[in-house]
Scaffold this motif. Structure first.
Motif, short mmCIF file in Angstrom:
data_model
loop_
_atom_site.label_atom_id
_atom_site.label_comp_id
_atom_site.label_asym_id
_atom_site.label_seq_id
_atom_site.Cartn_x
_atom_site.Cartn_y
_atom_site.Cartn_z
N LEU A 336 0.83 -1.21 0.00
CA LEU A 336 0.00 0.00 0.00
C LEU A 336 0.86 1.26 0.00
CD1 LEU A 336 -2.85 -1.11 2.42
CD2 LEU A 336 -2.98 -0.79 -0.05
N GLU A 337 2.03 1.19 0.58
CA GLU A 337 2.95 2.33 0.51
C GLU A 337 3.42 2.56 -0.92
OE1 GLU A 337 5.95 1.29 3.32
OE2 GLU A 337 4.90 2.20 5.04
N SER A 338 3.59 1.47 -1.68
CA SER A 338 3.98 1.62 -3.08
C SER A 338 2.83 2.21 -3.89
CB SER A 338 4.42 0.27 -3.67
OG SER A 338 3.31 -0.60 -3.85
N VAL A 339 1.59 1.82 -3.56
CA VAL A 339 0.42 2.40 -4.24
C VAL A 339 0.30 3.88 -3.88
CG1 VAL A 339 -2.10 2.31 -4.41
CG2 VAL A 339 -0.80 0.18 -4.30
N GLU A 340 0.51 4.19 -2.61
CA GLU A 340 0.45 5.59 -2.16
C GLU A 340 1.52 6.42 -2.87
OE1 GLU A 340 0.59 7.97 2.10
OE2 GLU A 340 1.95 6.30 1.74
N LYS A 341 2.70 5.87 -3.03
CA LYS A 341 3.79 6.58 -3.70
C LYS A 341 3.41 6.93 -5.13
CE LYS A 341 8.72 6.12 -4.79
NZ LYS A 341 9.92 5.21 -4.69
N GLN A 342 2.79 5.97 -5.84
CA GLN A 342 2.38 6.23 -7.22
C GLN A 342 1.26 7.26 -7.26
OE1 GLN A 342 3.74 5.20 -10.06
NE2 GLN A 342 2.23 6.43 -11.19
N TRP A 343 0.37 7.21 -6.29
CA TRP A 343 -0.72 8.19 -6.21
C TRP A 343 -0.15 9.61 -6.02
CZ3 TRP A 343 -5.50 9.45 -7.14
CH2 TRP A 343 -6.15 10.44 -6.40
N GLN A 344 0.78 9.75 -5.08
CA GLN A 344 1.38 11.06 -4.82
C GLN A 344 2.16 11.55 -6.04
OE1 GLN A 344 0.84 13.05 -2.45
NE2 GLN A 344 -0.16 11.75 -0.92
N LYS A 345 2.84 10.63 -6.71
CA LYS A 345 3.59 11.00 -7.92
C LYS A 345 2.65 11.52 -9.01
CE LYS A 345 6.62 8.97 -11.47
NZ LYS A 345 7.30 7.72 -11.91
N THR A 346 1.54 10.82 -9.19
CA THR A 346 0.57 11.26 -10.20
C THR A 346 -0.07 12.59 -9.82
OG1 THR A 346 0.08 8.92 -10.63
CG2 THR A 346 -1.44 10.53 -11.55
N LEU A 347 -0.37 12.75 -8.53
CA LEU A 347 -0.91 14.03 -8.05
C LEU A 347 0.03 15.18 -8.37
CD1 LEU A 347 -2.45 13.38 -4.50
CD2 LEU A 347 -3.64 14.33 -6.46
N ASN A 348 1.31 14.98 -8.06
CA ASN A 348 2.31 16.05 -8.28
C ASN A 348 2.50 16.34 -9.75
OD1 ASN A 348 2.70 16.19 -5.51
ND2 ASN A 348 4.40 14.72 -5.52
N ASN A 349 2.57 15.29 -10.58
CA ASN A 349 2.76 15.49 -12.01
C ASN A 349 1.56 16.23 -12.64
OD1 ASN A 349 5.20 14.19 -11.88
ND2 ASN A 349 4.41 12.23 -12.65
N THR A 350 0.37 15.86 -12.18
CA THR A 350 -0.84 16.52 -12.70
C THR A 350 -0.86 17.99 -12.29
OG1 THR A 350 -2.04 14.42 -12.55
CG2 THR A 350 -3.35 16.43 -12.77
N GLN A 351 -0.46 18.26 -11.04
CA GLN A 351 -0.42 19.64 -10.56
C GLN A 351 0.58 20.47 -11.34
OE1 GLN A 351 -2.54 20.89 -8.17
NE2 GLN A 351 -1.72 22.85 -8.88
N GLU A 352 1.74 19.87 -11.62
CA GLU A 352 2.77 20.59 -12.38
C GLU A 352 2.29 20.89 -13.80
OE1 GLU A 352 6.25 18.21 -12.27
OE2 GLU A 352 6.58 18.49 -10.10
N SER A 353 1.56 19.95 -14.40
CA SER A 353 1.02 20.16 -15.75
C SER A 353 0.01 21.30 -15.75
CB SER A 353 0.35 18.88 -16.27
OG SER A 353 1.29 17.84 -16.34
N CYS A 354 -0.81 21.36 -14.71
CA CYS A 354 -1.81 22.43 -14.63
C CYS A 354 -1.14 23.79 -14.43
CB CYS A 354 -2.78 22.16 -13.47
SG CYS A 354 -3.85 20.72 -13.73
N ASN A 355 -0.07 23.82 -13.64
CA ASN A 355 0.61 25.09 -13.35
C ASN A 355 1.34 25.62 -14.58
OD1 ASN A 355 -0.26 24.98 -10.72
ND2 ASN A 355 1.62 24.01 -9.95
N SER A 356 1.75 24.69 -15.47
CA SER A 356 2.52 25.12 -16.65
C SER A 356 1.63 25.61 -17.77
CB SER A 356 3.37 23.96 -17.16
OG SER A 356 2.54 22.88 -17.59
N VAL A 357 0.31 25.39 -17.64
CA VAL A 357 -0.62 25.82 -18.69
C VAL A 357 -0.96 27.31 -18.51
CG1 VAL A 357 -2.93 25.53 -19.64
CG2 VAL A 357 -1.62 23.54 -18.93
#
Length: 357
Positions: A336-357
């Motif tokens: 579950l920690e590995s699932v959480e890590k992927q979730w946080q990674k996707t959250l951060n990447n999505t946020q960065e994509s939104c900020n760059s638009v």
């Protein structure tokens, strides 16, 4: 080649059967083992016997199919079968009697079964569902009328589309939908719980704050007759559940409605690729992410609650009222920690994509 009582061994080492069936037709078969050949021969012999004298049923065997099904369900309740299992049997009974006359005798034939399959397919049911219906029917008849009443077996049904792996939404779609339902935090919690526990939807929506013990969720898995499972709460989920009293999520119907509306609008706006209504995809996503993190399929089975516990282990846990004795807590925590890590990674990447638009 010489046959003895319908069975002979060919020069190539295979066993052959030649037997006269009902109506005088010769039926032949070739098998790798003598045991399989005998089984085939004996089946033909039983069919011939039934054709002459009919099945020999017990004196107290139910007279009709409906009586057999009611008797089986009554016996199941007396044996202490879980309420959810009894409800499942009652649902199967209703489905079966919709397509087979309840006044029909307990002895069905091949035509009855094929007609049932055809009608269920017309209803839109898939092969897996139809097979489960027939397995329940087979068990009910065997339990109440005996083996002699079973002149048919559950056919092997195949749907080409069912054999294909079910797709899961892209990671970014999950995060996008999560943000779109921010106005309904109880729905967001349902999403997080489904993803970061990998529980089945039915178990997710039954959770209450009283199920949290020492930073562990103790869930009784409905599909496994209430068997408890201990699921460590990872930090992301802990933050989402902090201070919540009572039910941890919105109801199943509300969650589905909110997600349906959000995803339909998101697809129209081309924010996500495809519509998905429920949280069942999140369980598949959790399993996929754990697998991609390097855990093998036997580990993932434990994460999903597929692992068969021994009687001793179940007795040990129940006797001491200590679910935290579950030996797989730490393994689940790592996955579950590995699932959480992927979730946080996707959250951060999505946020960065939104900020760059």
């Amino acid at each position: 080649m010489k046959y003895t009582n319908g069975i002979g061994k060919a020069p190539n080492g295979k066993w052959r059967v030649s037997r006269r069936s009902i109506g005088g037709k010769i039926i032949r078969g070739t098998f790798l083992t003598q045991a399989d050949a005998r089984m085939f021969r004996d089946t033909i012999d039983r069919q011939r016997l039934r054709a002459r004298v009919g099945p020999v049923l017990a004196n107290d065997a139910p007279k009709s199919l409906e009586e057999a099904m009611d008797e089986y369900i009554s016996d199941a309740e007396a044996r202490g079968l879980a309420a959810v299992s009894v409800r499942s049997l009652e649902a199967a009974r209703k489905t079966i009697l919709k397509h087979i006359d309840g006044n029909h005798g307990v002895v069905l034939d091949r035509h009855d079964i094929i007609d049932f399959v055809r009608n269920r397919r017309n209803d839109g049911a898939g092969s897996f569902t139809i097979t489960r219906n027939l397995q329940v029917l087979h068990t009910m008849i065997k339990h109440t009328a005996g083996q002699a009443a079973l002149t048919w077996g559950v056919p092997r049904l195949i749907d080409s589309d069912e054999a294909a792996a079910k797709p899961i939404p892209p990671d970014t779609d999950v995060v996008t939908v999560y943000h779109l339902v921010a106005h309904r935090p109880e729905v967001q919690r349902a999403m997080l719980i489904a993803l970061l526990t990998s529980l089945r939807p039915g178990d997710v929506f039954r959770l209450d704050s009283s199920d949290i013990v020492e930073d562990v969720i103790v869930a009784g898995m409905q599909k496994r007759r209430g068997q408890p499972i201990a699921i460590p709460i990872v930090p992301t989920l802990s933050t989402a559940l902090d201070g919540i009293k009572g039910p941890l999520t919105a109801s199943h119907s509300i969650t589905k409605m909110v997600l349906q509306r959000a995803t339909t609008k998101a697809v129209a706006a081309k924010q996500i690729e495809s519509i998905w209504y429920g949280v069942q995809n999140l369980r598949r996503i959790a399993a996929t992410w754990a697998s991609l993190a390097g855990f093998d399929h036997t580990d993932v089975d434990i994460l999903l609650g597929h692992e068969a516990w021994s009687l001793a282990r179940k007795s040990y846990i129940r006797r001491r009222r200590n679910i935290l004795a579950d030996p797989y807590i730490e393994l689940r925590r790592k996955m579950l920690e590995s699932v959480e890590k992927q979730w946080q990674k996707t959250l951060n990447n999505t946020q960065e994509s939104c900020n760059s638009v």
